[in-house]
Scaffold this active site. Structure first.
Site, PDB file in Angstrom:
ATOM      1  N   ASP A  80      -5.871  43.630  -2.961  1.00 33.20           N
ATOM      2  CA  ASP A  80      -5.661  42.447  -2.131  1.00 33.20           C
ATOM      3  C   ASP A  80      -4.177  42.116  -2.214  1.00 33.20           C
ATOM      4  O   ASP A  80      -3.680  41.765  -3.292  1.00 33.20           O
ATOM      5  CB  ASP A  80      -6.514  41.282  -2.653  1.00 33.20           C
ATOM      6  CG  ASP A  80      -6.387  40.032  -1.794  1.00 33.20           C
ATOM      7  OD1 ASP A  80      -5.340  39.851  -1.118  1.00 33.20           O
ATOM      8  OD2 ASP A  80      -7.325  39.218  -1.802  1.00 33.20           O
ATOM      9  N   ASN A  93       0.476  48.230   5.443  1.00 27.35           N
ATOM     10  CA  ASN A  93      -0.204  48.021   6.734  1.00 27.35           C
ATOM     11  C   ASN A  93      -0.987  46.715   6.807  1.00 27.35           C
ATOM     12  O   ASN A  93      -1.146  46.160   7.891  1.00 27.35           O
ATOM     13  CB  ASN A  93      -1.146  49.202   6.982  1.00 27.35           C
ATOM     14  CG  ASN A  93      -2.120  48.949   8.099  1.00 27.35           C
ATOM     15  OD1 ASN A  93      -1.793  49.075   9.275  1.00 27.35           O
ATOM     16  ND2 ASN A  93      -3.357  48.572   7.735  1.00 27.35           N
ATOM     17  N   SER A  96       5.951  44.776  14.033  1.00 22.67           N
ATOM     18  CA  SER A  96       5.515  44.599  15.420  1.00 22.67           C
ATOM     19  C   SER A  96       6.712  44.337  16.315  1.00 22.67           C
ATOM     20  O   SER A  96       7.677  43.669  15.906  1.00 22.67           O
ATOM     21  CB  SER A  96       4.551  43.411  15.504  1.00 22.67           C
ATOM     22  OG  SER A  96       4.313  43.081  16.869  1.00 22.67           O
ATOM     23  N   LYS A 148       6.440  38.965  11.360  1.00 23.53           N
ATOM     24  CA  LYS A 148       6.818  40.354  11.627  1.00 23.53           C
ATOM     25  C   LYS A 148       8.334  40.511  11.722  1.00 23.53           C
ATOM     26  O   LYS A 148       8.867  41.567  11.363  1.00 23.53           O
ATOM     27  CB  LYS A 148       6.114  40.856  12.884  1.00 23.53           C
ATOM     28  CG  LYS A 148       4.592  41.020  12.677  1.00 23.53           C
ATOM     29  CD  LYS A 148       4.277  41.991  11.534  1.00 23.53           C
ATOM     30  CE  LYS A 148       2.797  42.238  11.352  1.00 23.53           C
ATOM     31  NZ  LYS A 148       2.493  43.180  10.263  1.00 23.53           N
ATOM     32  N   THR A 160      -7.797  46.539  18.229  1.00 27.80           N
ATOM     33  CA  THR A 160      -8.362  46.405  16.879  1.00 27.80           C
ATOM     34  C   THR A 160      -8.946  45.000  16.750  1.00 27.80           C
ATOM     35  O   THR A 160      -8.800  44.164  17.649  1.00 27.80           O
ATOM     36  CB  THR A 160      -7.280  46.576  15.782  1.00 27.80           C
ATOM     37  OG1 THR A 160      -6.374  45.468  15.867  1.00 27.80           O
ATOM     38  CG2 THR A 160      -6.522  47.889  15.903  1.00 27.80           C
TER      39      THR A 160
HETATM   40  P1  NAP Z   1      -7.210  44.894  11.672  1.00 21.47           P
HETATM   41  O1  NAP Z   1      -8.101  45.869  12.320  1.00 21.47           O
HETATM   42  O2  NAP Z   1      -7.572  43.453  11.643  1.00 21.47           O
HETATM   43  O3  NAP Z   1      -6.935  45.417  10.193  1.00 21.47           O
HETATM   44  C1  NAP Z   1      -6.198  44.641   9.279  1.00 21.47           C
HETATM   45  C2  NAP Z   1      -6.419  45.227   7.902  1.00 21.47           C
HETATM   46  O4  NAP Z   1      -5.661  44.439   6.963  1.00 21.47           O
HETATM   47  C3  NAP Z   1      -7.883  45.155   7.452  1.00 21.47           C
HETATM   48  O5  NAP Z   1      -8.191  46.310   6.699  1.00 21.47           O
HETATM   49  C4  NAP Z   1      -7.896  43.933   6.558  1.00 21.47           C
HETATM   50  O6  NAP Z   1      -8.932  43.952   5.592  1.00 21.47           O
HETATM   51  C5  NAP Z   1      -6.546  44.088   5.911  1.00 21.47           C
HETATM   52  N1  NAP Z   1      -6.128  42.894   5.193  1.00 21.47           N
HETATM   53  C6  NAP Z   1      -5.992  41.632   5.652  1.00 21.47           C
HETATM   54  N2  NAP Z   1      -5.647  40.822   4.646  1.00 21.47           N
HETATM   55  C7  NAP Z   1      -5.556  41.589   3.536  1.00 21.47           C
HETATM   56  C8  NAP Z   1      -5.255  41.323   2.186  1.00 21.47           C
HETATM   57  N3  NAP Z   1      -4.968  40.090   1.737  1.00 21.47           N
HETATM   58  N4  NAP Z   1      -5.234  42.368   1.306  1.00 21.47           N
HETATM   59  C9  NAP Z   1      -5.528  43.613   1.731  1.00 21.47           C
HETATM   60  N5  NAP Z   1      -5.871  43.912   2.985  1.00 21.47           N
HETATM   61  C10 NAP Z   1      -5.873  42.906   3.873  1.00 21.47           C
HETATM   62  O7  NAP Z   1      -5.765  44.920  12.359  1.00 21.47           O
HETATM   63  P2  NAP Z   1      -4.789  46.124  12.776  1.00 21.47           P
HETATM   64  O8  NAP Z   1      -4.448  45.902  14.183  1.00 21.47           O
HETATM   65  O9  NAP Z   1      -5.324  47.399  12.332  1.00 21.47           O
HETATM   66  O10 NAP Z   1      -3.491  45.727  11.939  1.00 21.47           O
HETATM   67  C11 NAP Z   1      -2.874  46.592  10.998  1.00 21.47           C
HETATM   68  C12 NAP Z   1      -1.390  46.251  10.967  1.00 21.47           C
HETATM   69  O11 NAP Z   1      -0.820  46.561  12.254  1.00 21.47           O
HETATM   70  C13 NAP Z   1      -1.103  44.773  10.750  1.00 21.47           C
HETATM   71  O12 NAP Z   1       0.020  44.650   9.888  1.00 21.47           O
HETATM   72  C14 NAP Z   1      -0.755  44.262  12.140  1.00 21.47           C
HETATM   73  O13 NAP Z   1       0.066  43.139  12.108  1.00 21.47           O
HETATM   74  C15 NAP Z   1      -0.045  45.472  12.706  1.00 21.47           C
HETATM   75  N6  NAP Z   1       0.060  45.544  14.169  1.00 21.47           N
HETATM   76  C16 NAP Z   1      -1.046  45.594  14.939  1.00 21.47           C
HETATM   77  C17 NAP Z   1      -0.924  45.723  16.315  1.00 21.47           C
HETATM   78  C18 NAP Z   1      -2.108  45.779  17.228  1.00 21.47           C
HETATM   79  O14 NAP Z   1      -1.934  45.660  18.459  1.00 21.47           O
HETATM   80  N7  NAP Z   1      -3.320  45.945  16.712  1.00 21.47           N
HETATM   81  C19 NAP Z   1       0.358  45.805  16.892  1.00 21.47           C
HETATM   82  C20 NAP Z   1       1.481  45.729  16.083  1.00 21.47           C
HETATM   83  C21 NAP Z   1       1.311  45.602  14.714  1.00 21.47           C
HETATM   84  P3  NAP Z   1     -10.360  43.195   5.828  1.00 21.47           P
HETATM   85  O15 NAP Z   1     -11.239  44.184   6.553  1.00 21.47           O
HETATM   86  O16 NAP Z   1     -10.806  42.892   4.442  1.00 21.47           O
HETATM   87  O17 NAP Z   1     -10.071  41.965   6.647  1.00 21.47           O
END
Ligand code: NAP
Length: 262
Positions: A85, A111, A164, A191, A220
Site C-alpha cells: 500500500d 503506477n 499524465s 500528476k 480503466t
Molecule cells: P485503475 O484501473 O483504477 O488502477 C489503479 C491501481 O492503483 C489499482 O491497482 C489500485 O488498487 C492501485 N492503488 C490505488 N491506491 C493504492 C494504494 N494506496 N496502494 C497501492 N495501490 C493502490 O487505474 P489506471 O488507469 O490503471 O491507473 C494506473 C496509473 O495510470 C495511475 O497512476 C493513473 O493516474 C495513471 N494514468 C491513467 C490514465 C488513464 O486514462 N487510465 C491516463 C494517464 C495516467 P485497488 O484495486 O486496490 O484500488
C-alpha cells in the site's frame, strides 16, 4: 494525448527472484531479463504492464494493497505478489524487504494512483487534496525511497513514474489538445508533481534512468471505462521505458508517440 480525468508480503512463489544479474529467463528480444515491481499492479494499466513484461520474459512482482486482488492477478499472470500500500510506510518497507530477500529489483514502476475528489472548488477540502497527494505523490516518494537500496544493486536500475498529460503545463495550455478541456484540480496537480519528481530524481540519481510515462486516455476503472485506448495501447510508453535495460535518456516525459512536452 491524454484525458484520464476520472469520471466521477509475500511472494507467490518461494523461488528466488531473478534480476539483471541473476535472471533465469530471457526476453524474446534478446535483452537481459530484469525483475520489475509494478505498484497498483492488480488491475488496469498496472496489470497490463505486468502481463506484457512477463510475456517478454521478465520477472514481475505485482504490488497491490489488497492481498486477495493482488494474489489473484499474480496467479492469473504468473507474476509474484507482494502486499504494498503506497500510503503505508510499513507496508512499503515490508515489500522492499520481501523483494530484497528474493533477489532484488531492477525496475520500479510507480503506477498506483487514484483520481480523488471531483468536487467543485467551493467544496474541495484540504483532506481531499491530501488524499490524492498521499497516494499519487507521497506514494511515489515512499516507494522510491524504500527501493533505492535494491535498485542501486542492479546493473540496470530504472524507475518509471506513471504520470499524465493532464499534469503537463504545455498540454493544458494548448487549446488544440484535449488536456486543455479537462478540469480536475487535484488529480492534475498531483500528476504535475509526479512529473517534476521524475525530473528531480533524474538529476539526483544520475546512476539510474528515471523517466515519466503518460499512458494516454485509456479505458480503466480510473475513468469509469471512458478512455478511448485499450490498456495495451495505454502501456506502450511504460513498457518501452521499463525495457531499456538501464540505458537511454533520463528525466524525460514520454507518451506512446515518443518524448512529449511537459
Ligand atoms: P485503475 O484501473 O483504477 O488502477 C489503479 C491501481 O492503483 C489499482 O491497482 C489500485 O488498487 C492501485 N492503488 C490505488 N491506491 C493504492 C494504494 N494506496 N496502494 C497501492 N495501490 C493502490 O487505474 P489506471 O488507469 O490503471 O491507473 C494506473 C496509473 O495510470 C495511475 O497512476 C493513473 O493516474 C495513471 N494514468 C491513467 C490514465 C488513464 O486514462 N487510465 C491516463 C494517464 C495516467 P485497488 O484495486 O486496490 O484500488
Amino acid at each position: 494525448m491524454t484525458n484520464d480525468a476520472p469520471a466521477t508480503g509475500t511472494p507467490a512463489s518461494s523461488s528466488s527472484s531473478s534480476s539483471s544479474t541473476s535472471s533465469s529467463t530471457s526476453p524474446a528480444d534478446g535483452a537481459s531479463a530484469t525483475t520489475t515491481l509494478v505498484t497498483g499492479g492488480n488491475k488496469g494499466l498496472g496489470r497490463e504492464t505486468a502481463r506484457r513484461l512477463l510475456e517478454a520474459g521478465h520477472t514481475v512482482w505485482i504490488g497491490a494493497r489488497d492481498e486477495d486482488r493482488g494474489r489473484a492477478a499474480a496467479d492469473e499472470l504468473g507474476a509474484r505478489f507482494v502486499q504494498l500500500d503506497v500510503t503505508d510506510d510499513a507496508s512499503v518497507a515490508a515489500a522492499a524487504e520481501t523483494i530484497a530477500a528474493a533477489g532484488g529489483l531492477d525496475v520500479l514502476v510507480n503506477n498506483a494512483g487514484i483520481s480523488g475528489s471531483h468536487s467543485s472548488p467551493d467544496q474541495l477540502t484540504g483532506a481531499d487534496a491530501l488524499e490524492v497527494l498521499d497516494t499519487n505523490v507521497a506514494g511515489v516518494v515512499r516507494t522510491t525511497t524504500a527501493f533505492l537500496p535494491l535498485l542501486r544493486r542492479s546493473s540496470a536500475p530504472t524507475i518509471v513514474n506513471v504520470t499524465s498529460g493532464l499534469g503537463s503545463f504545455a498540454a493544458v495550455h494548448d487549446a488544440d489538445r484535449v488536456e486543455s478541456t479537462v478540469v480536475a484540480p487535484l488529480y492534475t496537480a498531483s500528476k504535475s508533481a509526479v512529473t517534476m519528481l521524475t525530473v528531480q530524481y533524474a538529476k539526483a540519481l544520475p546512476e539510474m534512468r528515471v523517466n515519466a510515462a503518460d499512458p494516454g486516455y485509456t479505458a480503466t476503472d480510473l475513468n469509469g471505462g471512458s478512455g478511448h485506448q485499450t490498456v495495451t495501447e495505454g502501456t506502450d510508453a511504460v513498457v518501452e521505458l521499463a525495457t531499456r535495460g538501464g540505458t537511454g535518456p533520463t528525466g524525460t516525459f514520454v507518451d506512446r508517440s515518443g518524448v512529449a512536452p511537459f
